[in-house]
Each structure stands twice: as structure tokens, then as C-alpha cells.
Write a protein that holds these residues in place. Structure first.
Motif, PDB file in Angstrom:
ATOM      1  N   GLN A  29     -19.128 -14.843  26.130  1.00 14.20           N
ATOM      2  CA  GLN A  29     -19.566 -13.655  25.391  1.00 14.20           C
ATOM      3  C   GLN A  29     -21.054 -13.537  25.641  1.00 14.20           C
ATOM      4  N   VAL A  32     -22.792 -16.528  24.471  1.00 12.71           N
ATOM      5  CA  VAL A  32     -21.928 -17.663  24.129  1.00 12.71           C
ATOM      6  C   VAL A  32     -21.314 -18.282  25.391  1.00 12.71           C
ATOM      7  N   LYS A  73      -9.198 -21.479  19.744  1.00 17.79           N
ATOM      8  CA  LYS A  73     -10.030 -20.295  19.895  1.00 17.79           C
ATOM      9  C   LYS A  73      -9.216 -19.036  19.663  1.00 17.79           C
ATOM     10  N   GLU A  74      -9.781 -18.109  18.919  1.00 21.28           N
ATOM     11  CA  GLU A  74      -9.121 -16.821  18.727  1.00 21.28           C
ATOM     12  C   GLU A  74     -10.110 -15.733  19.126  1.00 21.28           C
ATOM     13  N   VAL A  75      -9.641 -14.738  19.863  1.00 20.96           N
ATOM     14  CA  VAL A  75     -10.527 -13.680  20.342  1.00 20.96           C
ATOM     15  C   VAL A  75     -10.036 -12.329  19.854  1.00 20.96           C
ATOM     16  N   LEU A  76     -10.922 -11.568  19.244  1.00 18.54           N
ATOM     17  CA  LEU A  76     -10.639 -10.161  18.942  1.00 18.54           C
ATOM     18  C   LEU A  76     -11.464  -9.338  19.912  1.00 18.54           C
TER      19      LEU A  76
ATOM     20  N   VAL B   6     -18.524 -15.912  16.132  1.00 18.70           N
ATOM     21  CA  VAL B   6     -19.621 -15.264  16.857  1.00 18.70           C
ATOM     22  C   VAL B   6     -19.202 -13.845  17.191  1.00 18.70           C
ATOM     23  N   TYR B   7     -20.048 -12.887  16.881  1.00 16.49           N
ATOM     24  CA  TYR B   7     -19.677 -11.536  17.306  1.00 16.49           C
ATOM     25  C   TYR B   7     -20.684 -10.954  18.282  1.00 16.49           C
ATOM     26  N   SER B  31     -25.956 -13.730  15.306  1.00 11.95           N
ATOM     27  CA  SER B  31     -24.578 -13.249  15.287  1.00 11.95           C
ATOM     28  C   SER B  31     -23.578 -14.393  15.149  1.00 11.95           C
ATOM     29  N   VAL B  32     -24.030 -15.491  14.539  1.00 10.17           N
ATOM     30  CA  VAL B  32     -23.192 -16.689  14.425  1.00 10.17           C
ATOM     31  C   VAL B  32     -23.043 -17.115  12.962  1.00 10.17           C
ATOM     32  N   VAL B  60     -15.209 -10.484  18.983  1.00 10.44           N
ATOM     33  CA  VAL B  60     -15.416 -11.518  17.965  1.00 10.44           C
ATOM     34  C   VAL B  60     -14.684 -12.762  18.453  1.00 10.44           C
ATOM     35  N   LEU B  61     -15.409 -13.865  18.501  1.00 11.57           N
ATOM     36  CA  LEU B  61     -14.796 -15.137  18.867  1.00 11.57           C
ATOM     37  C   LEU B  61     -14.760 -16.031  17.639  1.00 11.57           C
TER      38      LEU B  61
END
Lengths: 87, 87
Positions: A29, A32, A73-76, B6-7, B31-32, B60-61
Motif C-alpha cells: 500500500q 506499507v 491479512k484482510e484487504v478492503l 492501515v488505510y 493512517s495507522v 484498508v489493510l
């Protein structure tokens, strides 16, 4: 060791930091990164990061887990992927 | 459950997202966020996040660990702290 690294860094220094982190970890990201890394390589990465950073303004967070499987890990939305195979 | 969130989100939506995440987690960097949260509360948070996000642009993670002790945190530079006791 599996790590997640997140930076928050002044715009002028962000290019250098991105380039540095990509040498060691996968970019997932904007600011990230994640990946397997040895303790030694992580120290190397962080000591170079310190040279780029202004410690009073910038920040780098590293979360370390002995095993990747301990972190789910989850991702939106969008996930960056440096492997073109998925694009 | 212990999570790191984290977004990376468009500027117009960032205020709403920040407010939302702070209701559930501790804000540790721009953003964390991190913190203990139940599975149910996390679902609630993520479903509200989806309403704020433009899924084609934002991301968003969430990294989940069953136990906080499985994750070691290292900070270079500045760490946000919402508890004034350390300031």
C-alpha cells in the motif's frame, strides 16, 4: 521473520524511503510494506532508513512476527501487487 | 484479537475514516491504528469503512493476530500517542 513496515515521512524524503524499502520488502500500500526478512537485513534497512529520516518529524513503524501464519491479512478495496502475474 | 489497520484513502474521505477508526482503535501514525478488538466489533468497523470508501480507489489493510504478544513493535522517530501521560 515476517514484518510489516509503515512509514509516515516528509514528501521530500518519501522517494528515497520508498526505493530503500522496496529493496527489502514487498510494497502493498502507499506507505506499507510486508515480507520475510532476517534480523540482520532488517537492522540494515532500519539503519539506512534513519539516515533518510528527520527523526523529529518522520516515523517508521515495524511490526515483527516470528511466523507469517500468526498474522492474518484482510484487504478492503485496492491492494498493490508488485507481481504482474495477478494483473 | 489484536489488529493493525492501515488505510490509504482519498483526501476528501480521510476525515470520516479517521473519526471512525478512532472510535475502535488507537491511532499510532497518520493512517495507522492498532488495538484489541473483538471479531464482531471489527466487522462493524469494516462494514462502516466500506460505506466511506470508494473501493476502486481506496484501500484498508487489516493485520490480525490472535495475541498482541506475537507481534513485536519497533518505532523509529515519532510515535503518536493518544494518552497524554507520556507527553
Amino acid at each position: 521473520m515476517y514484518v510489516i513496515l509503515v512509514y509516515d515521512i516528509g514528501e521530500k524524503r518519501v522517494g528515497k524511503m520508498l526505493k530503500l524499502c522496496r529493496r527489502y520488502l514487498n510494497w502493498i500500500q502507499n506507505s506499507v510494506f510486508e515480507g520475510e526478512i532476517t534480523e540482520v537485513k532488517l537492522k540494515e534497512l532500519l539503519s539506512q532508513a534513519k539516515k533518510i529520516m528527520i527523526l523529529e518529524e518522520d516515523s517508521v513503524l515495524v511490526f515483527k512476527s516470528r511466523e507469517e501464519k500468526w498474522l492474518e491479512k484482510e484487504v478492503l478495496g485496492q491492494e498493490k501487487n508488485e507481481l504482474d502475474t495477478f494483473l
